[in-house]
Design a protein around this motif. Structure first.
Motif, PDB file in Angstrom:
ATOM      1  N   VAL A   1       0.804  -1.137  -0.042  1.00 26.73           N
ATOM      2  CA  VAL A   1      -0.009   0.139  -0.073  1.00 26.73           C
ATOM      3  C   VAL A   1       0.785   1.245   0.061  1.00 26.73           C
ATOM      4  CG1 VAL A   1      -1.897   1.293   1.264  1.00 26.73           C
ATOM      5  CG2 VAL A   1      -1.781  -1.269   1.385  1.00 26.73           C
ATOM      6  N   TYR A   2       0.630   2.186  -0.934  1.00 24.94           N
ATOM      7  CA  TYR A   2       1.451   3.406  -1.033  1.00 24.94           C
ATOM      8  C   TYR A   2       0.502   4.533  -0.847  1.00 24.94           C
ATOM      9  CZ  TYR A   2       4.201  -0.048  -3.770  1.00 24.94           C
ATOM     10  OH  TYR A   2       4.835  -1.162  -4.228  1.00 24.94           O
TER      11      TYR A   2
ATOM     12  N   GLY B   1       2.215  12.986  13.406  1.00 18.29           N
ATOM     13  CA  GLY B   1       2.801  14.106  12.866  1.00 18.29           C
ATOM     14  C   GLY B   1       3.941  13.866  11.811  1.00 18.29           C
ATOM     15  N   LYS B   2       4.478  12.607  11.759  1.00 14.10           N
ATOM     16  CA  LYS B   2       5.430  12.231  10.745  1.00 14.10           C
ATOM     17  C   LYS B   2       4.931  12.282   9.276  1.00 14.10           C
ATOM     18  CE  LYS B   2       8.159   8.024   9.423  1.00 14.10           C
ATOM     19  NZ  LYS B   2       8.271   6.449   9.482  1.00 14.10           N
ATOM     20  N   TYR B   3       5.966  12.896   8.577  1.00  9.60           N
ATOM     21  CA  TYR B   3       5.609  13.080   6.929  1.00  9.60           C
ATOM     22  C   TYR B   3       5.742  11.950   6.437  1.00  9.60           C
ATOM     23  CZ  TYR B   3       5.163  15.334   2.737  1.00  9.60           C
ATOM     24  OH  TYR B   3       4.502  15.739   1.346  1.00  9.60           O
ATOM     25  N   ILE B   4       4.938  11.609   5.357  1.00  8.87           N
ATOM     26  CA  ILE B   4       5.185  10.476   4.363  1.00  8.87           C
ATOM     27  C   ILE B   4       5.026  11.058   3.023  1.00  8.87           C
ATOM     28  CG2 ILE B   4       4.700   8.217   4.089  1.00  8.87           C
ATOM     29  CD1 ILE B   4       3.609   7.665   6.720  1.00  8.87           C
ATOM     30  N   SER B   5       6.130  10.865   2.251  1.00 12.20           N
ATOM     31  CA  SER B   5       6.072  11.328   1.015  1.00 12.20           C
ATOM     32  C   SER B   5       5.045  10.517   0.026  1.00 12.20           C
ATOM     33  CB  SER B   5       7.480  11.329   0.470  1.00 12.20           C
ATOM     34  OG  SER B   5       8.401  11.895   1.213  1.00 12.20           O
ATOM     35  N   ARG B   6       4.731  11.244  -1.117  1.00 11.74           N
ATOM     36  CA  ARG B   6       4.017  10.724  -2.055  1.00 11.74           C
ATOM     37  C   ARG B   6       4.469   9.466  -2.561  1.00 11.74           C
ATOM     38  NH1 ARG B   6       4.187  10.659  -7.356  1.00 11.74           N
ATOM     39  NH2 ARG B   6       2.248  10.606  -8.773  1.00 11.74           N
ATOM     40  N   GLY B   7       3.896   8.419  -2.767  1.00 11.71           N
ATOM     41  CA  GLY B   7       4.541   7.112  -3.337  1.00 11.71           C
ATOM     42  C   GLY B   7       5.531   6.384  -2.485  1.00 11.71           C
TER      43      GLY B   7
ATOM     44  N   LEU C   1       5.933   3.566   0.373  1.00 13.46           N
ATOM     45  CA  LEU C   1       5.376   2.330   0.971  1.00 13.46           C
ATOM     46  C   LEU C   1       4.823   2.844   2.338  1.00 13.46           C
ATOM     47  CD1 LEU C   1       4.540  -0.544   0.665  1.00 13.46           C
ATOM     48  CD2 LEU C   1       6.956  -1.162   1.621  1.00 13.46           C
ATOM     49  N   LEU C   2       3.562   2.559   2.402  1.00 13.34           N
ATOM     50  CA  LEU C   2       2.992   2.784   3.762  1.00 13.34           C
ATOM     51  C   LEU C   2       2.658   1.703   4.608  1.00 13.34           C
ATOM     52  CD1 LEU C   2       1.460   4.807   5.657  1.00 13.34           C
ATOM     53  CD2 LEU C   2      -0.599   4.587   4.435  1.00 13.34           C
ATOM     54  N   ALA C   3       2.164   0.919   3.930  1.00 13.77           N
ATOM     55  CA  ALA C   3       1.481  -0.690   4.543  1.00 13.77           C
ATOM     56  C   ALA C   3       1.373  -1.632   3.796  1.00 13.77           C
ATOM     57  CB  ALA C   3       0.233  -0.364   5.060  1.00 13.77           C
ATOM     58  N   HIS C   4       1.012  -2.869   4.263  1.00 14.11           N
ATOM     59  CA  HIS C   4       0.579  -4.061   3.836  1.00 14.11           C
ATOM     60  C   HIS C   4      -0.875  -4.634   3.898  1.00 14.11           C
ATOM     61  CE1 HIS C   4       5.067  -3.677   3.941  1.00 14.11           C
ATOM     62  NE2 HIS C   4       5.000  -4.374   2.824  1.00 14.11           N
ATOM     63  N   PHE C   5      -1.574  -5.218   3.200  1.00 13.85           N
ATOM     64  CA  PHE C   5      -2.768  -5.957   3.315  1.00 13.85           C
ATOM     65  C   PHE C   5      -2.639  -6.884   4.669  1.00 13.85           C
ATOM     66  CE2 PHE C   5      -5.227  -5.781  -0.711  1.00 13.85           C
ATOM     67  CZ  PHE C   5      -5.008  -4.353  -1.064  1.00 13.85           C
TER      68      PHE C   5
END
Length: 227
Positions: free
Chosen positions: A105-106, A158-164, A166-170
């Protein structure tokens, strides 16, 4: 009449990163129906996570993803007391993407971690992440439900996560609220007082109010616009 958020998302639609690895040219999607019109969805099938997972696997044969559900009046929620009450919550407010556990998941647009939680109830989200974004001065949120519990470990509010990125997995059923592996993706304008959770379904009577606050998630996903 479209809301300001809907107009902003529509304007920027071509700029969002894919939420899952998806190529519209080569990848086949299966639109899944979880309404009463789908007579294959018996109460016994819905209630048993193993049987339900086998049903989804069979349906997905030959397809990369199963997808759908926005504003769908579902019978699925009979499986959990979380959705029952005087006014049962049956109207789905996000889009579900069904695929194998571990599917990546992105982040579609850069944002900060609003909140996260392990909503560990039968039929709930399980591991859940909510990001906050700002686009053309409009603040909104994206919710990622049913992900892997390990994906919560590196997060900080509050952590910044950039476009594209990897955020997570199913997640597996044991960590995703006892559902066959899938991602519940939802756009939320106003989180109000919610932290790490927000209703993914509402009652028929509250449909208009919730849909106003939760526009069609395909405005970001761009997966079923031409389905």
């Amino acid at each position: 009449m479209k809301t300001r958020l809907e107009n902003v998302l529509e304007k920027n639609r071509s700029n969002f990163h894919t939420v899952v690895d998806y190529n519209p040219v080569t990848d086949k999607l299966l639109l899944l129906d979880f309404t009463a019109a789908n007579t294959t969805l018996t109460d016994d099938l819905i209630a048993d996570t193993t049987l339900f997972a086998s049903y989804i696997d069979q349906k997905l044969s030959g397809y990369k993803y199963g997808i759908g559900g926005y504003n769908e009046d579902r019978i699925l929620y009979r499986r959990s007391k979380l959705f029952n009450g005087e006014s049962p919550r049956t109207v789905h407010l996000g889009i579900d993407i069904w695929a194998a556990a571990g599917t990546k998941v992105y982040v579609p647009i850069g944002g900060t971690v609003h909140s996260f939680a392990f909503n560990d109830n039968f039929g709930d989200y399980g591991a859940t992440i909510i990001l906050q974004h700002q686009l053309d001065t409009v603040v909104f949120h994206t919710l990622y439900g049913h992900v892997s519990l390990n994906d919560l470990t590196p997060l900080q509010k509050g952590k910044y996560i950039s476009r594209g990125e990897l955020l997570a997995h199913f997640g597996e059923p044991s960590e995703n609220g006892d559902w066959p592996p899938h991602l519940h993706f939802q756009i939320i304008e106003d989180m109000r007082v919610h932290e790490g959770d927000y209703p993914g379904a509402c009652s028929i009577g509250e449909r208009e109010k919730y849909l106003h606050n939760c526009p069609d998630a395909d405005l970001i996903l761009n997966m079923i616009r031409d389905f």
